[in-house]
Design an enzyme around this catalytic site. Structure first.
Site, PDB file in Angstrom:
ATOM      1  N   GLU A  74      62.759  31.677  33.376  1.00 16.97           N
ATOM      2  CA  GLU A  74      63.840  31.884  34.146  1.00 16.97           C
ATOM      3  C   GLU A  74      64.850  30.848  33.865  1.00 16.97           C
ATOM      4  OE1 GLU A  74      63.423  31.678  38.282  1.00 16.97           O
ATOM      5  OE2 GLU A  74      65.575  32.239  38.972  1.00 16.97           O
TER       6      GLU A  74
ATOM      7  N   TYR B 244      69.134  38.567  49.312  1.00 16.25           N
ATOM      8  CA  TYR B 244      68.877  37.419  48.730  1.00 16.25           C
ATOM      9  C   TYR B 244      69.385  37.447  47.301  1.00 16.25           C
ATOM     10  CZ  TYR B 244      66.772  34.866  44.970  1.00 16.25           C
ATOM     11  OH  TYR B 244      66.785  34.032  43.779  1.00 16.25           O
TER      12      TYR B 244
ATOM     13  N   ARG C 199      67.813  39.778  35.550  1.00 21.45           N
ATOM     14  CA  ARG C 199      67.350  40.140  36.852  1.00 21.45           C
ATOM     15  C   ARG C 199      68.554  40.575  37.602  1.00 21.45           C
ATOM     16  NH1 ARG C 199      65.859  35.293  41.351  1.00 21.45           N
ATOM     17  NH2 ARG C 199      68.142  35.692  41.854  1.00 21.45           N
TER      18      ARG C 199
ATOM     19  N   HIS D  33      61.812  38.455  46.880  1.00 18.99           N
ATOM     20  CA  HIS D  33      61.762  37.337  47.633  1.00 18.99           C
ATOM     21  C   HIS D  33      61.111  37.236  48.806  1.00 18.99           C
ATOM     22  CE1 HIS D  33      64.185  33.406  48.566  1.00 18.99           C
ATOM     23  NE2 HIS D  33      64.088  33.535  47.084  1.00 18.99           N
TER      24      HIS D  33
ATOM     25  N   HIS E  56      70.672  36.040  35.376  1.00 18.73           N
ATOM     26  CA  HIS E  56      70.623  36.491  36.793  1.00 18.73           C
ATOM     27  C   HIS E  56      72.270  37.428  37.137  1.00 18.73           C
ATOM     28  CE1 HIS E  56      67.770  33.802  39.106  1.00 18.73           C
ATOM     29  NE2 HIS E  56      67.326  34.135  38.025  1.00 18.73           N
TER      30      HIS E  56
ATOM     31  N   ASP F 193      63.811  40.378  42.228  1.00 20.70           N
ATOM     32  CA  ASP F 193      62.984  39.286  43.061  1.00 20.70           C
ATOM     33  C   ASP F 193      62.974  39.915  44.618  1.00 20.70           C
ATOM     34  OD1 ASP F 193      63.275  35.840  43.364  1.00 20.70           O
ATOM     35  OD2 ASP F 193      61.850  37.195  44.338  1.00 20.70           O
TER      36      ASP F 193
ATOM     37  N   ARG G  14      54.440  32.148  38.239  1.00 22.14           N
ATOM     38  CA  ARG G  14      55.588  31.480  38.119  1.00 22.14           C
ATOM     39  C   ARG G  14      55.673  29.990  38.657  1.00 22.14           C
ATOM     40  NH1 ARG G  14      60.235  32.901  37.560  1.00 22.14           N
ATOM     41  NH2 ARG G  14      61.208  32.621  39.736  1.00 22.14           N
TER      42      ARG G  14
ATOM     43  N   GLU H  29      56.479  30.692  42.550  1.00 20.94           N
ATOM     44  CA  GLU H  29      57.474  29.641  42.425  1.00 20.94           C
ATOM     45  C   GLU H  29      57.219  28.569  43.580  1.00 20.94           C
ATOM     46  OE1 GLU H  29      60.956  32.144  42.582  1.00 20.94           O
ATOM     47  OE2 GLU H  29      61.329  31.064  44.300  1.00 20.94           O
TER      48      GLU H  29
HETATM   49  O1  LIG Z   1      63.323  33.444  41.637  1.00 20.00           O
HETATM   50  C1  LIG Z   1      64.263  32.602  41.818  1.00 20.00           C
HETATM   51  O2  LIG Z   1      64.902  31.918  40.988  1.00 20.00           O
HETATM   52  C2  LIG Z   1      64.384  32.369  43.604  1.00 20.00           C
HETATM   53  O3  LIG Z   1      63.537  32.704  43.993  1.00 20.00           O
HETATM   54  C3  LIG Z   1      64.954  31.020  43.718  1.00 20.00           C
HETATM   55  O4  LIG Z   1      66.362  31.027  43.505  1.00 20.00           O
HETATM   56  C4  LIG Z   1      65.029  30.558  45.043  1.00 20.00           C
HETATM   57  O5  LIG Z   1      65.516  31.229  45.929  1.00 20.00           O
HETATM   58  C5  LIG Z   1      65.327  29.071  45.130  1.00 20.00           C
HETATM   59  O6  LIG Z   1      65.004  28.253  43.969  1.00 20.00           O
HETATM   60  C6  LIG Z   1      64.722  28.330  46.557  1.00 20.00           C
HETATM   61  O7  LIG Z   1      65.273  26.801  46.327  1.00 20.00           O
HETATM   62 MG   LIG Z   2      62.114  33.798  43.261  1.00 21.75          MG
END
Ligand SMILES: O=C(O)[C@@H](O)[C@@H](O)[C@H](O)[C@H](O)CO
Ligand SMILES: [Mg+2]
Length: 410
Positions: free
Chosen positions: A347, A167, A155, A220, A130, A218, A291, A270
């Site tokens: 990830e 985010y 990312r 988000h 990241h 992302d 994910r 996720e």
């Molecule tokens: O892709 C990602 O890593 C995010 O979407 C996460 O950091 C997410 O915000 C957190 O896991 C929420 O607890």
């Molecule tokens: Mg995410």
């Protein structure tokens, strides 16, 4: 394959350990009569105690006396027996039990978990890191830093001109922790500013990175399907590896509106916790990567079902791996990723040193990939004595509002 006798496999203890070495984690510890112990991650960021109580008060008493080797039967017992099926709390609790039982079975069989799943499908697990920055140029600098650390997939998340927060932009250069306060921090979001900015970020990034680095992003959950289609189209010249969570996915059909406009690959899941959350997306090939994770989607047992469904439709795995998924989840995920035939990418948000000290593990990072260990089980343990020095510390995720105050998707 030595798996112990039924007597040795009898569950004699099940307890929850909530701790906060750098951030909150919930871990389930299961003990057996033969002395083999297994652990599972049951962390749900911002709602940890709900899962801890679900386990401690409603699940652990029922586990005592069960045969730890009957993983599938226990999974069905906890899923169907709950009556109130599905949801992040239920499925994270089931995941904690399931992961601990797979850990026990692999230890009793004296083999690393990936061998028990079916053996190695690859010699390494490609991961993405990241890079994030306060603005475009800072984000590009961070991207170059991640390249120097050996990442082949990165990312990018950046501050957006005119917005206080966005985010994924961390206050720290390596660690990202969104759950920062006991009550949700309120952040302001403006889609128009973001849509005007994001294509510029990736034009600059692709020019700076060249063609060989995988770039990911992302969104988000913050766009409507049509806005997501517009962004996907605008990013096509920069060949992203994926655009993640472009729009909330309760309405899986909405992704058809995105898919028909853009070839930018899509990654979702996720926040999913069962196969039902993703079935239409997978069967209609509305996404490219799923994910879902060991900790939030019912453990290894259920994640295998999701991955097998995905393999029928050429959808690959891309499991979530943020810091709020503990090293127990990461270690287990790496064994899963080493086995799963339709693997895409993993990830990898690094945990802090405090976290790694509480959860000793044998996985390692090298040249843009993670390698699971060869020790029996998932290769992660819990130092309960050290964990006790970091008591649970209530934290919640932020919320987002539009500039007119409308509550929006964070
Ligand atoms: O892709 C990602 O890593 C995010 O979407 C996460 O950091 C997410 O915000 C957190 O896991 C929420 O607890
Ligand atoms: Mg995410």
């Amino acid at each position: 394959m030595e798996e112990g006798t039924a007597k040795e496999r009898r569950i004699t203890g099940a307890r929850v350990v909530a701790c906060s070495p750098g951030r909150n984690f919930v871990t389930l510890v299961i003990e057996t009569a033969g002395g083999v112990t297994g652990i599972g991650d049951a962390t749900l960021n911002g709602r940890e105690l709900a899962v801890a109580s679900y386990l401690q008060d409603h699940v652990c008493p029922a586990l005592i006396g069960c045969d730890a080797g009957m993983i599938e039967d226990i999974w069905q017992y906890l899923y169907r027996g709950a009556y109130w099926r599905r949801g992040p709390v239920t499925m994270s609790a089931i995941a904690g039990v399931d992961t601990a039982l797979w850990d026990i079975k692999a230890k009793m069989a004296n083999m690393p978990l990936y061998q028990l799943l079916g053996g190695r499908s690859r010699d390494r697990v490609l991961v993405y890191g990241h890079a994030n920055g306060r603005d475009l140029e800072h984000t590009i600098e961070e991207m170059q830093r991640y390249r120097e650390m050996g990442y082949r997939a990165i990312r990018l998340q950046s501050g957006v001109p005119g917005l206080q927060t966005a985010y994924g932009v961390s206050k720290d250069s390596l660690f990202y922790e969104p759950a920062s306060d006991a009550l949700p921090e309120e952040q302001v979001w403006d889609t128009a500013r973001y849509l005007a900015f994001a294509p510029k970020l990736f034009e600059r990034a692709r020019e700076a990175a060249g063609p060989d680095i995988h770039l990911l992003h992302d969104v988000h959950h913050r766009l409507t399907p049509q806005e997501a289609a517009r962004l996907g189209k605008a990013l096509e010249p920069y060949s992203l590896f994926w655009m993640e969570d472009p729009t909330p996915a309760e309405n899986q059909e909405a992704f058809r509106l995105i898919r028909q406009h853009t070839t930018t690959p899509l990654a979702v899941g996720e926040v999913f916790n069962t196969i039902h959350d993703c079935r239409e997306l997978i069967q209609n090939q509305l996404i490219d990567y799923i994910r879902t994770t060991v900790v939030h989607a019912g453990g290894v047992t259920h994640l295998r079902r999701i991955a097998d469904l995905a393999s029928l439709y050429q959808v690959r795995t891309g499991s979530h791996g943020a810091t709020d998924l503990s090293p127990v989840c990461m270690g287990t995920a790496l064994h899963f990723d080493t086995w799963v035939p339709n693997f895409g990418i993993q990830e990898y948000m690094r945990h802090t040193e405090e976290t790694d000290a509480v959860f000793p593990h044998d996985y390692r990072f090298e040249e843009g990939a993670l390698f699971c260990g060869e020790s029996p089980g998932h290769g992660v343990s819990l130092d309960e004595k050290l964990a006790a020095k970091y008591p649970y510390d209530p934290k919640q995720l932020p919320v987002a509002r539009l500039t007119d105050g409308t509550l929006w998707n964070w």
